[in-house]
Design a protein around this motif. Sequence first.
Motif, PDB file in Angstrom:
ATOM      1  N   PHE A  63      23.976  -1.182   8.411  1.00  0.00           N
ATOM      2  CA  PHE A  63      24.194  -1.177   6.964  1.00  0.00           C
ATOM      3  C   PHE A  63      25.416  -0.339   6.612  1.00  0.00           C
ATOM      4  O   PHE A  63      26.283  -0.780   5.844  1.00  0.00           O
ATOM      5  N   HIS A  64      25.501   0.860   7.158  1.00  0.00           N
ATOM      6  CA  HIS A  64      26.602   1.769   6.837  1.00  0.00           C
ATOM      7  C   HIS A  64      27.949   1.170   7.229  1.00  0.00           C
ATOM      8  O   HIS A  64      28.927   1.266   6.475  1.00  0.00           O
ATOM      9  N   ARG A  65      27.990   0.543   8.397  1.00  0.00           N
ATOM     10  CA  ARG A  65      29.240  -0.075   8.846  1.00  0.00           C
ATOM     11  C   ARG A  65      29.622  -1.238   7.922  1.00  0.00           C
ATOM     12  O   ARG A  65      30.795  -1.399   7.563  1.00  0.00           O
ATOM     13  N   SER A  66      28.648  -2.054   7.545  1.00  0.00           N
ATOM     14  CA  SER A  66      28.929  -3.170   6.629  1.00  0.00           C
ATOM     15  C   SER A  66      29.431  -2.657   5.283  1.00  0.00           C
ATOM     16  O   SER A  66      30.335  -3.240   4.683  1.00  0.00           O
ATOM     17  N   TRP A  67      28.839  -1.580   4.824  1.00  0.00           N
ATOM     18  CA  TRP A  67      29.225  -0.990   3.547  1.00  0.00           C
ATOM     19  C   TRP A  67      30.663  -0.468   3.619  1.00  0.00           C
ATOM     20  O   TRP A  67      31.468  -0.733   2.732  1.00  0.00           O
TER      21      TRP A  67
END
Length: 191
Positions: A122-126
């Motif tokens: 999630f953090h990487r996608s964000w």
Amino acid sequence: MSERRAQSWPMRVFGLLSRINYAIALIGGVVLLATVIFILVDIFLRQFADRGLGGSDEISGYVIAGVAAWGFSYALVERAHVRIDVLTGQLPAASRAIFDLAAAASLTFVAALVTSYGWRVFHRSWETGSRANTPLETPLWIPQSIWLAGGAWLTVVAAMVSICIIALMLMQRFDTVQSVGGIGSEVEEEV
């Protein structure tokens, strides 16, 4: 003494978790129903208007993943997860409680592990602004955040169930452990 006061705090906590997860399950059911209606409208429009809404396959995939992630905690409090009880069914209540605690603690560990990896994704996608390689180009953080929240909730619920089991074991209420973390069975439900 009222029934509520006579009930131990672990059972009150478990009851609260059950009610919250029941509400979540109802919301999930409504979301699934809305998704089915969306798909049917899309099919109808494609068939009779030569134009669809588009994206129903992508959106339905996201919905199924989100509902599943949130539904795992409902399955936990309803004791619907699959467990094999060839050995434990023959054990005394105190011994079964140890296995129930091991199962709940293991689920807590696995849910936390999966959720921590989900957080990284999630953090990487964000950070990168990742989008789906589809016509909708959905920002991936949106469905991932729903899935991640469901995984985090499962971790919290599994941890709380583990704590309730520990408390009941310390109170030597081994038979009650079965109703919190034991193996659910259709035979037991009918009795």
